[in-house]
Scaffold this motif. Sequence first.
Motif, short mmCIF file in Angstrom:
data_model
loop_
_atom_site.label_atom_id
_atom_site.label_comp_id
_atom_site.label_asym_id
_atom_site.label_seq_id
_atom_site.Cartn_x
_atom_site.Cartn_y
_atom_site.Cartn_z
N UNK A 253 -3.94 10.27 -6.64
CA UNK A 253 -2.61 10.25 -6.32
C UNK A 253 -1.78 9.50 -7.43
N UNK A 254 -2.28 8.43 -8.11
CA UNK A 254 -1.75 7.88 -9.13
C UNK A 254 -1.69 8.87 -10.56
N UNK A 255 -2.86 9.51 -10.58
CA UNK A 255 -2.96 10.57 -11.64
C UNK A 255 -1.89 11.53 -11.29
N UNK A 256 -1.46 11.95 -10.20
CA UNK A 256 -0.38 12.97 -10.00
C UNK A 256 0.90 12.37 -10.42
N UNK A 257 1.19 11.21 -10.12
CA UNK A 257 2.27 10.42 -10.57
C UNK A 257 2.38 10.39 -12.08
N UNK A 258 1.49 9.96 -12.74
CA UNK A 258 1.43 9.86 -14.30
C UNK A 258 1.62 11.41 -14.78
N UNK A 259 1.04 12.37 -14.35
CA UNK A 259 1.53 13.59 -14.76
C UNK A 259 2.75 13.97 -14.66
N UNK B 133 12.16 20.48 -17.60
CA UNK B 133 13.06 20.59 -16.64
C UNK B 133 12.64 21.53 -15.31
N UNK B 134 11.76 22.47 -15.78
CA UNK B 134 11.42 23.22 -14.55
C UNK B 134 9.79 23.47 -14.60
N UNK B 135 9.31 22.91 -13.50
CA UNK B 135 7.91 22.41 -13.34
C UNK B 135 7.17 23.10 -12.32
N UNK B 136 6.04 23.43 -12.62
CA UNK B 136 5.01 24.17 -11.91
C UNK B 136 3.69 23.36 -11.48
N UNK B 137 3.30 23.78 -10.49
CA UNK B 137 1.84 23.19 -10.17
C UNK B 137 0.87 24.24 -9.77
N UNK B 138 -0.36 24.10 -10.33
CA UNK B 138 -1.35 25.14 -10.12
C UNK B 138 -2.58 24.27 -9.93
N UNK B 139 -3.05 24.87 -8.65
CA UNK B 139 -4.27 24.27 -8.19
C UNK B 139 -5.13 25.12 -7.33
N UNK B 140 -6.40 24.79 -7.20
CA UNK B 140 -7.21 25.50 -6.13
C UNK B 140 -7.50 24.82 -4.97
N UNK B 141 -6.75 23.79 -4.85
CA UNK B 141 -6.89 22.69 -3.45
C UNK B 141 -5.79 23.30 -2.46
N UNK B 142 -6.27 22.98 -1.27
CA UNK B 142 -5.41 23.60 -0.44
C UNK B 142 -5.12 22.94 1.20
N UNK C 261 -9.05 15.20 -3.69
CA UNK C 261 -8.33 16.10 -4.89
C UNK C 261 -6.81 16.42 -4.51
N UNK C 262 -6.70 16.69 -3.39
CA UNK C 262 -5.07 16.93 -2.77
C UNK C 262 -4.11 16.04 -3.49
N UNK C 263 -4.79 14.74 -3.44
CA UNK C 263 -3.77 13.57 -3.77
C UNK C 263 -3.14 13.98 -5.08
N UNK C 264 -3.73 14.43 -5.91
CA UNK C 264 -3.18 14.89 -7.23
C UNK C 264 -1.66 15.34 -6.94
N UNK C 265 -1.87 16.59 -6.24
CA UNK C 265 -0.63 17.31 -6.03
C UNK C 265 0.25 16.45 -5.40
N UNK D 139 6.97 23.16 -17.84
CA UNK D 139 5.83 22.38 -17.70
C UNK D 139 4.90 22.62 -16.58
N UNK D 140 3.86 22.47 -16.64
CA UNK D 140 2.76 22.82 -15.91
C UNK D 140 1.67 21.73 -15.68
N UNK D 141 1.39 21.42 -14.35
CA UNK D 141 0.49 20.46 -14.14
C UNK D 141 -0.87 21.26 -13.31
#
Lengths: 326, 326
Positions: free
Chosen positions: B155-161, B171-180, B191-195, B239-241
């Motif tokens: 979770x904190x990792x997601x915050x840091x990102x 300004x315009x941000x995207x998240x890409x992940x295989x977690x569902x 892992x979903x806590x990253x998102x 920006x993409x995480x």
Amino acid sequence: MASIIEVARKANVGIATVSRVINNSGYVKKETREKVEQVIKEVGYVPNEIARSMTLQKNHIVAFILPNSTHLFFGELLYFVEQELFNYGYKLMVCNSSMQKEKDIAYIDLLKKNRVDAIILLTNNDVESYLDKNLPILSFDRKFDGIPYVTSDNYHGGELAAQYLIKKGCKKIMFIGDDAQGLHTVVKTEVSNRRLGFFDELKKQNIDDVINVEYPLGNYIYIPEYVHEVINSHPEVDGIFCISDAVAAEVILKLEKNGRRVPEDVKVIGFDGGRSFINLGKRITSIGQSPKLIAEAIMATILKFIDKKKAESVIIPIYLQEGDTA
Amino acid sequence: MASIIEVARKANVGIATVSRVINNSGYVKKETREKVEQVIKEVGYVPNEIARSMTLQKNHIVAFILPNSTHLFFGELLYFVEQELFNYGYKLMVCNSSMQKEKDIAYIDLLKKNRVDAIILLTNNDVESYLDKNLPILSFDRKFDGIPYVTSDNYHGGELAAQYLIKKGCKKIMFIGDDAQGLHTVVKTEVSNRRLGFFDELKKQNIDDVINVEYPLGNYIYIPEYVHEVINSHPEVDGIFCISDAVAAEVILKLEKNGRRVPEDVKVIGFDGGRSFINLGKRITSIGQSPKLIAEAIMATILKFIDKKKAESVIIPIYLQEGDTA
DNA sequence: TTGTAAGCGTTATCAC
DNA sequence: GTGATAACGCTTACAA
């Protein structure tokens, strides 16, 4: 935890019958079998492999001693070995020696105590005196007296590398490797054949003036600083064969840092292949080893051990893997 | 192979005495000990761990079930876990499930039979019903009912990102992940806590319009083709995480292929860290997990199992690892 | 200090 | 078809 005795008692049969049921061996009347199976489910009985190993003198465990499972090629080999073993009903014990002789030895001792069914040994340390010849040990890439080995065709790999650099027009060639054939290290490894094949082929093509850069084995990844200085002091070099992709990567990075373009100014070819293709930059041109074929050969050797047949050493074919650096 | 009985006979002592000598337990007269040790050397006696396990009901083996040891982060974790175990006198059995639920289950069954001292489980498959609550099982990155887990502070990792991308002016941000989180897959992973952390932090900073790209779990490395199309259809994104460095690498490769520069046009940040730095191209900016700290926490949990103490779940701190892509 | 014997949970032999 | 029982190699009370 429930044992076979408890199952036998609750099913009103002898333990031999329960054993027959769980192993599907010998004759068991259908009704008896069903009764036993029902009790097994009821009490949640799970056969104890340790006791089984005790009686059978066989534990279906194979150990793999290797320098470091995070090394890309070793790790990949490990994966395929595990797959093969699983398919044949064997489990894999992983033993990272971290390149330390003492840890190699500690693990060999440990595995003797554990009576594992086979040991796969991958080391550069001189542990020959610890290797019991009638123990089921096989080695990868190293020749130990009386121990069968599996290895890639390193010599031919060296030849291929030479041919490729020449074909690409290289005139002034260099070899860089951490292998030392007794100059720096004690053990002569199969890997040294990469250099031999390379030099033999160059000579065959009338190239004699080759720069040979060798250094004592480190951790397979980083190169001593002075090697980079040697490279820098030879701006005329236009073709380099590195003993591994890991070394090639280091060399390429430094070359480009010093303003020499790869492959335009210098062509670099490595050894190992496979995953060196997965990265964000250039793909390393390489002599590829097939971890899958190697794992299969290792499995075949292990099966020979188990069948008490004589195991022969095996040499696995290699192939050229074209990339962006040569 | 010589047994304790043979040693006892040849040394003219009882087997209990031999046992005392090899285990350094109880009182043994100095001369007796020396006599026994001499005979042990003479006959080349090596204690049989299997028999020992049988009596002690403990085999000093820990198993690690994981999707694939060649996955960079998993492989590194495996290495550190093995080191920890070795230091405590335990051996490691490696079980690659290759992402297959059946193989997860087959291994869990196998390990029950083998009475291993502990199982480390790393899986995305729904195997909860196969997990005996009073078995010594711990899980990494997944919550299973009644099973202690070790995980990074996703979770904190997601915050840091999120903070980092904003700081870098995205300004315009995207998240890409295989977690569902249940949309596509059954198991909810840590892992979903990253998102979650990522989105929460963005919202906190008043960024609501974020593009969320999720797809069913594959092999952790390759991304479905349509994801790339989604990326292409959003040229405004800067920006993409990505849920992992492996995914980030794929994304960066495609972005650059399509003429978008990283980090100039688009900043990309991944997750995992460590070895993603070893490659021939850019180093991925990443939220790093420490495999060493994780391995230590896993070992601590295993020791609790062994001491029959209650094991608590543990969350390991993460850190920002600056690279070239964001 | 040391030895005897029970017990760990199986498989396999050999009667029945 | 089935059930005792020995054997596998060790640790650990318990006795001496």
